[in-house]
Design an enzyme around this catalytic site. Structure first.
Site, PDB file in Angstrom:
ATOM      1  N   ARG A 279      -2.838  11.125   5.817  1.00 37.42           N
ATOM      2  CA  ARG A 279      -3.095   9.756   6.270  1.00 37.42           C
ATOM      3  C   ARG A 279      -2.538   8.767   5.264  1.00 37.42           C
ATOM      4  O   ARG A 279      -2.644   8.971   4.053  1.00 37.42           O
ATOM      5  CB  ARG A 279      -4.603   9.539   6.393  1.00 37.42           C
ATOM      6  CG  ARG A 279      -4.998   8.122   6.693  1.00 37.42           C
ATOM      7  CD  ARG A 279      -6.496   7.995   6.769  1.00 37.42           C
ATOM      8  NE  ARG A 279      -7.128   8.070   5.456  1.00 37.42           N
ATOM      9  CZ  ARG A 279      -7.444   7.008   4.726  1.00 37.42           C
ATOM     10  NH1 ARG A 279      -7.190   5.796   5.163  1.00 37.42           N
ATOM     11  NH2 ARG A 279      -8.035   7.149   3.557  1.00 37.42           N
TER      12      ARG A 279
ATOM     13  N   HIS B 272      -7.738  11.801  -2.846  1.00 34.39           N
ATOM     14  CA  HIS B 272      -7.334  10.475  -3.294  1.00 34.39           C
ATOM     15  C   HIS B 272      -6.943  10.626  -4.755  1.00 34.39           C
ATOM     16  O   HIS B 272      -7.695  11.188  -5.540  1.00 34.39           O
ATOM     17  CB  HIS B 272      -8.479   9.476  -3.139  1.00 34.39           C
ATOM     18  CG  HIS B 272      -8.030   8.044  -3.224  1.00 34.39           C
ATOM     19  ND1 HIS B 272      -7.585   7.478  -4.385  1.00 34.39           N
ATOM     20  CD2 HIS B 272      -7.937   7.083  -2.278  1.00 34.39           C
ATOM     21  CE1 HIS B 272      -7.235   6.221  -4.152  1.00 34.39           C
ATOM     22  NE2 HIS B 272      -7.450   5.942  -2.887  1.00 34.39           N
TER      23      HIS B 272
ATOM     24  N   GLN C  59      -7.557  15.062   2.519  1.00 37.06           N
ATOM     25  CA  GLN C  59      -6.857  14.193   1.581  1.00 37.06           C
ATOM     26  C   GLN C  59      -7.582  14.074   0.247  1.00 37.06           C
ATOM     27  O   GLN C  59      -8.764  13.754   0.200  1.00 37.06           O
ATOM     28  CB  GLN C  59      -6.720  12.790   2.177  1.00 37.06           C
ATOM     29  CG  GLN C  59      -5.972  11.833   1.272  1.00 37.06           C
ATOM     30  CD  GLN C  59      -5.539  10.597   2.018  1.00 37.06           C
ATOM     31  OE1 GLN C  59      -6.331   9.706   2.299  1.00 37.06           O
ATOM     32  NE2 GLN C  59      -4.269  10.537   2.382  1.00 37.06           N
TER      33      GLN C  59
ATOM     34  N   HIS D  26     -11.230  12.790  -0.413  1.00 35.48           N
ATOM     35  CA  HIS D  26     -11.450  11.434   0.059  1.00 35.48           C
ATOM     36  C   HIS D  26     -11.602  11.352   1.567  1.00 35.48           C
ATOM     37  O   HIS D  26     -12.417  10.592   2.073  1.00 35.48           O
ATOM     38  CB  HIS D  26     -10.259  10.587  -0.395  1.00 35.48           C
ATOM     39  CG  HIS D  26     -10.351   9.144  -0.053  1.00 35.48           C
ATOM     40  ND1 HIS D  26     -11.421   8.362  -0.432  1.00 35.48           N
ATOM     41  CD2 HIS D  26      -9.505   8.314   0.624  1.00 35.48           C
ATOM     42  CE1 HIS D  26     -11.221   7.115  -0.005  1.00 35.48           C
ATOM     43  NE2 HIS D  26     -10.087   7.067   0.646  1.00 35.48           N
TER      44      HIS D  26
ATOM     45  N   GLU E  19      -6.493   2.355  -4.053  1.00 31.13           N
ATOM     46  CA  GLU E  19      -5.044   2.370  -4.110  1.00 31.13           C
ATOM     47  C   GLU E  19      -4.481   0.963  -4.304  1.00 31.13           C
ATOM     48  O   GLU E  19      -3.386   0.782  -4.845  1.00 31.13           O
ATOM     49  CB  GLU E  19      -4.537   2.937  -2.772  1.00 31.13           C
ATOM     50  CG  GLU E  19      -3.065   3.106  -2.686  1.00 31.13           C
ATOM     51  CD  GLU E  19      -2.709   4.011  -1.511  1.00 31.13           C
ATOM     52  OE1 GLU E  19      -3.301   5.094  -1.399  1.00 31.13           O
ATOM     53  OE2 GLU E  19      -1.844   3.623  -0.720  1.00 31.13           O
TER      54      GLU E  19
ATOM     55  N   ARG F 152      -0.474   9.496  -0.887  1.00 26.90           N
ATOM     56  CA  ARG F 152      -1.564  10.076  -1.659  1.00 26.90           C
ATOM     57  C   ARG F 152      -1.380  11.563  -1.939  1.00 26.90           C
ATOM     58  O   ARG F 152      -1.711  12.039  -3.015  1.00 26.90           O
ATOM     59  CB  ARG F 152      -2.880   9.847  -0.915  1.00 26.90           C
ATOM     60  CG  ARG F 152      -3.245   8.389  -0.926  1.00 26.90           C
ATOM     61  CD  ARG F 152      -4.497   8.105  -0.149  1.00 26.90           C
ATOM     62  NE  ARG F 152      -4.776   6.673  -0.232  1.00 26.90           N
ATOM     63  CZ  ARG F 152      -5.747   6.074   0.419  1.00 26.90           C
ATOM     64  NH1 ARG F 152      -6.548   6.757   1.216  1.00 26.90           N
ATOM     65  NH2 ARG F 152      -5.944   4.787   0.280  1.00 26.90           N
TER      66      ARG F 152
ATOM     67  N   LEU G 245     -14.515   6.009  -6.037  1.00 24.94           N
ATOM     68  CA  LEU G 245     -13.167   5.612  -5.638  1.00 24.94           C
ATOM     69  C   LEU G 245     -12.661   4.393  -6.412  1.00 24.94           C
ATOM     70  O   LEU G 245     -13.330   3.381  -6.504  1.00 24.94           O
ATOM     71  CB  LEU G 245     -13.187   5.295  -4.142  1.00 24.94           C
ATOM     72  CG  LEU G 245     -11.916   4.712  -3.531  1.00 24.94           C
ATOM     73  CD1 LEU G 245     -10.798   5.737  -3.558  1.00 24.94           C
ATOM     74  CD2 LEU G 245     -12.178   4.267  -2.099  1.00 24.94           C
TER      75      LEU G 245
ATOM     76  N   PHE H  55       0.839  -1.190   0.000  1.00 27.00           N
ATOM     77  CA  PHE H  55       0.000   0.000   0.000  1.00 27.00           C
ATOM     78  C   PHE H  55       0.872   1.236   0.000  1.00 27.00           C
ATOM     79  O   PHE H  55       2.020   1.197   0.460  1.00 27.00           O
ATOM     80  CB  PHE H  55      -0.937  -0.011   1.218  1.00 27.00           C
ATOM     81  CG  PHE H  55      -2.379   0.143   0.840  1.00 27.00           C
ATOM     82  CD1 PHE H  55      -3.062  -0.902   0.246  1.00 27.00           C
ATOM     83  CD2 PHE H  55      -3.061   1.342   1.048  1.00 27.00           C
ATOM     84  CE1 PHE H  55      -4.384  -0.777  -0.126  1.00 27.00           C
ATOM     85  CE2 PHE H  55      -4.389   1.481   0.676  1.00 27.00           C
ATOM     86  CZ  PHE H  55      -5.054   0.423   0.089  1.00 27.00           C
TER      87      PHE H  55
END
Lengths: 129, 597, 249
Positions: free
Chosen positions: B391, B233, B231, B356, B246, B288, B243, B117
């Site tokens: 984050r 995304h 954030q 996001h 990721e 991100r 979405l 990730f």
């Protein structure tokens, strides 16, 4: 909570007796279930045949001539078609209920089994007649 | 008005709220728990999380490594004691979920599979295909059904907190199916209402993510912390913002500009990793904020493509092959086919950044306690100090579980030693709110909830986007303050009681405006660039640890001249740093040069 | 992508505070290739008629809120596109559920039925994985064991299958496709030991035997998890359970 004061008044549309006419899918389902009706007629014929066989030669000949009438032939042809149709739907549903092998394999297997049993019966009965 | 008595009221039935409810129910089987949610719990937005949940799992991984990634990812604005607690309790919570039946994806030997990730040094993200949030939410919801002491109040919308002498006393809620008001007296209250992504125009969030809980606490004097950090995304679908996880990059997906070039190597994330061999913290697996910022630069340079009216770049998954895609990313395939008519096995998916996640939220201490006695906040609506300025993906699903449990246990302990408060004060508060509610109804006007909301979301998109300027933010703040004034006059034209969504949205808009203003004011005050907050102003384009290695604190000031409904006052609070001193935040090859492996 | 073309949506309206029974209202909605039924409903609510009531949230077919009947077929509003229809669209609330208001259905029964099948992992004995003495570890579950139930765990509780099921329409006590699928999901999970506790519900007349394999539920399921198969697998389990019961002292 005092539900009796609730202003809610949900509306439930009644399901009428003709619910199954409203949708293609439901009509198909009813058709599948209705294949039992001609089958009932065929079973009646079969029982009558056994009975007449027991009653003696004349009775048996009467039954044979009854069976040879065009409308009886037609009805039994319908029964045969309906049973094949039912078998088709059943064979397609079965692999979903008992997912033992890939579905196409199971469907083919069931048809093969049906043909084998039918051939065996024809052979045996053919031998008798 | 109905009156209900309960020990703990939990507001929000998403992952955090459900985890807290179960923790409370297990801690004390005699404790009465009311779980309020404005939707059925399984509709909560946790359901849309796709990628996974992080916890140190593999032999070669360590708690220290997860700590380091999180702190660096936060651009050193995370409270390090909180991060410490989080990383050391992450694994047991994911195992707990496994014991409740969560269908985690597996290796051949039956152990749990982990995936890569963004921003994480090692594979440590547990996943359930690409529907991890869905499975977590449904596992928690179904598990919660076995506890008789969890009383669900589905489709109850909380209008206000009941507070007496800085102690929580319950909530005032409206049952949507009847329009009736409920005074719910509680000894502890946990806010688990999720984020506020819907104050922006293009976002990955469901329609319910309107910042309700943040505003509820904010209006009672609780501070909102780090609200400027929102954030983006990097991979949302154009237009809808739906979405695209990721994890699609974790599995090897690459990002291309309109020329088919992997542009991330130009933005400190290279060198280019070979196709089908993604490497942690390189290229597409950068964090991100960096990826969304790279999109912005590409757009400035005219190297983005077009999808309708939207500028896009492309997520290419073709090299993964359709059978692998169907196993690992089935939902992504379905979404791409439905919403942009692309089969990811055959063509790249057009994507662009979309809002996001709100890193900031209701200020709590490490035990999820707010400044009001007995009031807790968890999950996206809270700022427990985990995410700082950015984050890392897959930290927030774990956060729901770790801190959901902490809050559930703490709320039980608090409820046990609390006496019920006299209800006369509460009745007065509820009556007053009831009158305010009645005053909202009126004849149809030119202004509508929908038009004000659109003005707000566009202003936020303009002023508080991926890159920000003093001028843009000031303009946004002015617009928000005008909108707040117009909001005061905005009437609800539908006066029905049952499922009055116009009334519901009227409240949500009011909550959103307060939260948006806190975001914008916090952003304007932070004169540096850090994590998700990037400024273009001279002298503010880089991190300034001397002045701004601090959390921002937004507090609602009572009505002053010119600001209807109050305005935000910004102050600062030190960050708790225990072992990791701020350093340059490096990804790709630059990071490897720093630390010889 | 100019939205110049318009389509007529005929929507069933019902305001329980005023109306005795539902009526229909027509709306003109601009649309393009990407306009979903949900987008159209939002357009109406935002631009034409704020009193129109319907549930929605995620708009990506995962939260299960926006279920409606479109031309008589149960659909998720967010995953159904106006471009798929040549004529007018008739939107009604889910069949077989009571209507609270406009397109909002009463889902209480659905929730009750879900809860009735004990849809959670039940363990009879403490396994090594859950003893408190050691650090808790996950159970083993191979991809093959996971595959046995994974599909059935993907239900989003949208209720479309109930609107498709005439048996639920005829008998609201019938547990129905989603609940029976969920029971099957846990029964098939190698970590679960609660089958014996769930079988009485499944064996009863409102359990699996209430299903006559119409099969429409599987057709409308937006997640393609074949609830009809799950329910009928439940019949096999129920029959086996019965036969075993005969030989038990």
């Amino acid at each position: 909570m005092s539900e009796q004061h609730s202003p809610r008044r949900p509306y439930l549309a009644p399901l009428t007796a003709s619910w199954w006419l409203k949708h293609r899918y439901y009509r198909f389902y009813m058709l599948r279930e209705a294949t039992v009706l001609p089958l009932l007629f065929f079973c009646g014929c079969l029982i009558a045949g056994f009975y007449s066989l027991q009653q003696g030669e004349q009775s048996w000949l009467n039954w044979l001539s009854f069976m040879a009438q065009p409308w009886v032939m037609a009805l039994n042809a319908l029964t045969f078609a309906a049973s094949l149709f039912h078998a088709k739907t059943f064979f397609e549903l079965f692999p979903r209920v008992m997912p033992l092998l890939p579905a196409p394999l199971m469907i083919a297997g069931q048809w093969l089994g049906t043909i084998a049993v039918a051939a065996l019966l024809l052979l045996l009965l053919g031998g008798v007649l | 008005m109905q009156i209900l008595h309960t020990d703990i009221a939990i507001i929000g039935g998403g992952g955090a709220g459900l985890r807290a409810a179960i923790a409370a129910a297990q801690t004390d089987p005699n404790c009465k728990i009311s779980l309020l949610s404005k939707v059925y719990p399984m509709r909560s937005h946790t359901v849309a999380a796709e990628g996974g949940a992080a916890a140190v799992t593999l032999q070669q991984d360590s708690l220290q490594a997860h700590f380091d990634d999180t702190v660096a990812g936060s651009d050193w604005l995370a409270d390090q004691d909180v991060v410490d607690y989080f990383v050391s309790h992450a694994y047991e919570e994911l195992v707990q979920l496994e014991h409740w039946g969560c269908p985690w994806s597996r290796r051949d030997d039956g152990s749990v599979q982990v995936r890569r990730f963004g921003g994480m040094k090692t594979e440590r993200t547990w996943f359930a295909a690409d529907k991890t949030g869905f499975h977590i939410l449904h596992t928690l919801f179904q598990t919660s059904l076995q506890f008789a002491n969890i009383n669900r109040l589905d489709e109850f919308f909380v209008l206000d907190l009941l507070v007496v002498d800085q102690q929580i006393a319950g909530v005032l809620a409206m049952q949507l199916s009847t329009g009736e008001l409920y005074q719910i007296q509680a000894k502890s209250v946990i806010l688990a209402t999720g984020g506020a992504g819907r104050v922006f125009h293009y976002n990955t969030n469901g329609g319910i993510v309107t910042g309700d809980g943040m505003a509820l606490a904010y209006r009672h004097g609780v501070a909102l912390r780090d609200m400027e950090f929102v954030q983006y995304h990097p991979t949302g679908l154009p237009g809808s913002g739906i979405l695209i996880t990721e994890a699609s990059r974790g599995e090897g997906g690459i990002l291309l500009n309109k020329d088919g070039y992997r542009y991330l190597q130009n933005y400190g994330l290279g060198p280019e990793t070979p196709l089908g061999k993604p490497e942690n913290k390189y290229m597409e697996l950068g964090p991100r904020d960096k990826l969304s910022q790279a999109f912005w630069h590409e757009q400035q340079k005219g190297r983005t493509g077009n999808y309708g009216e939207h500028a896009v770049v492309y997520l290419d998954l073709r090299h993964l092959g359709s059978s692998y895609l169907n196993e690992r990313l089935p939902f992504i395939c379905e979404l791409a086919k439905s919403y942009v008519n692309v089969d990811p096995a055959k063509a790249p998916i057009p994507i662009r950044p979309a809002v996001h996640y709100t890193m900031g939220g209701i200020l709590t201490d490490g035990q999820c306690q707010t400044s009001i006695g007995g009031l807790y906040a968890i999950g996206e609506c809270a700022s427990v100090g985990l995410h700082g300025a950015n984050r890392l993906g897959s930290n927030s699903l774990t956060e729901l579980l770790v801190f959901g449990k902490v809050a559930g246990v703490a709320a039980v302990a608090h409820a046990k030693q609390r006496q019920a408060l006299p209800s006369s004060a509460l009745n007065a508060q509820c009556q007053q709110h009831h009158q305010q509610l009645q005053a909202r109804f009126g004849a149809k006007q030119a202004d509508r909830v929908a038009s004000l909301r659109k003005a707000m979301t566009l202003a936020m998109e303009q002023g508080c986007g991926i890159y920000r300027t003093t001028e843009g933010m000031q303009q946004c703040l002015n617009t928000l303050q005008q909108l707040k004034q117009r909001y005061q006059q905005l009437a609800v034209s539908d006066n029905s009681k049952i499922f009055n969504y116009e009334l519901l949205q009227h409240y949500e808009l009011g909550f959103g405006l307060d939260v948006a203003e806190a975001m914008c004011a916090s952003a304007l005050a932070r004169q540096e660039s850090r994590g998700a907050h990037q400024r273009l102003d001279q002298g503010m384009q880089s991190r300034n640890d001397t002045d701004y290695l601090q959390h921002s604190i937004a507090q609602l000031m009572p009505e002053t001249a010119g600001a209807a409904g109050g305005s935000a006052k910004i102050s600062y609070q030190p960050v708790r740093i225990t072992k990791s001193t701020p350093a340059a935040r490096l990804y790709g090859g630059a990071a490897t040069k720093q630390e010889p492996v | 992508m100019e939205k110049t073309v318009e389509k007529t949506l005929v929507i069933q309206r019902y305001n329980p505070e005023q109306d005795q029974r539902p009526s229909q209202q027509r709306y003109q909605v601009p649309f393009d290739n990407s306009t979903s039924v949900l987008d159209a409903l939002l357009y109406i609510q935002q631009s034409l008629d704020p009193s129109l009531a319907f549930r929605w949230s995620c708009r990506m077919a995962i939260c299960g809120s926006c279920s409606v009947m479109v031309n008589g077929i149960p659909k998720l509003g967010c995953k159904t596109f106006l471009r798929e229809y040549s004529g007018d669209l008739l939107l009604e609330p889910l069949a077989h559920f009571a209507t609270e208001k406009d397109l909002v259905s009463d889902m209480t029964l659905f929730l009750q039925h879900l809860q009735a099948v004990k849809p959670y992992l039940i363990r009879q004995e403490q396994s090594a994985a859950t003893t408190p003495a050691t650090k808790p570890q996950p159970h083993k579950q191979t991809p093959k064991q996971l595959a046995k139930y994974r599909k059935f765990s993907s239900c989003i509780n949208c209720g479309l299958c109930y609107a498709a099921c005439p048996q639920f329409g005829l008998n609201p006590e019938f547990l129905g496709p989603a609940a029976l699928t969920l029971a099957q999901r846990y029964n098939l999970d190698n970590r679960d030991q609660g089958k014996a506790e769930r079988m009485p519900q499944l064996n009863g007349k409102n359990g699996v035997w209430g299903c006559t394999f119409v099969g429409f539920c599987s057709d409308v399921c937006p997640k393609h998890l074949d609830p009809a198969a799950a329910v009928n697998q439940g019949k096999v389990a129920s029959a086996t359970d019965f036969v075993i019961g005969l030989f038990k002292p």
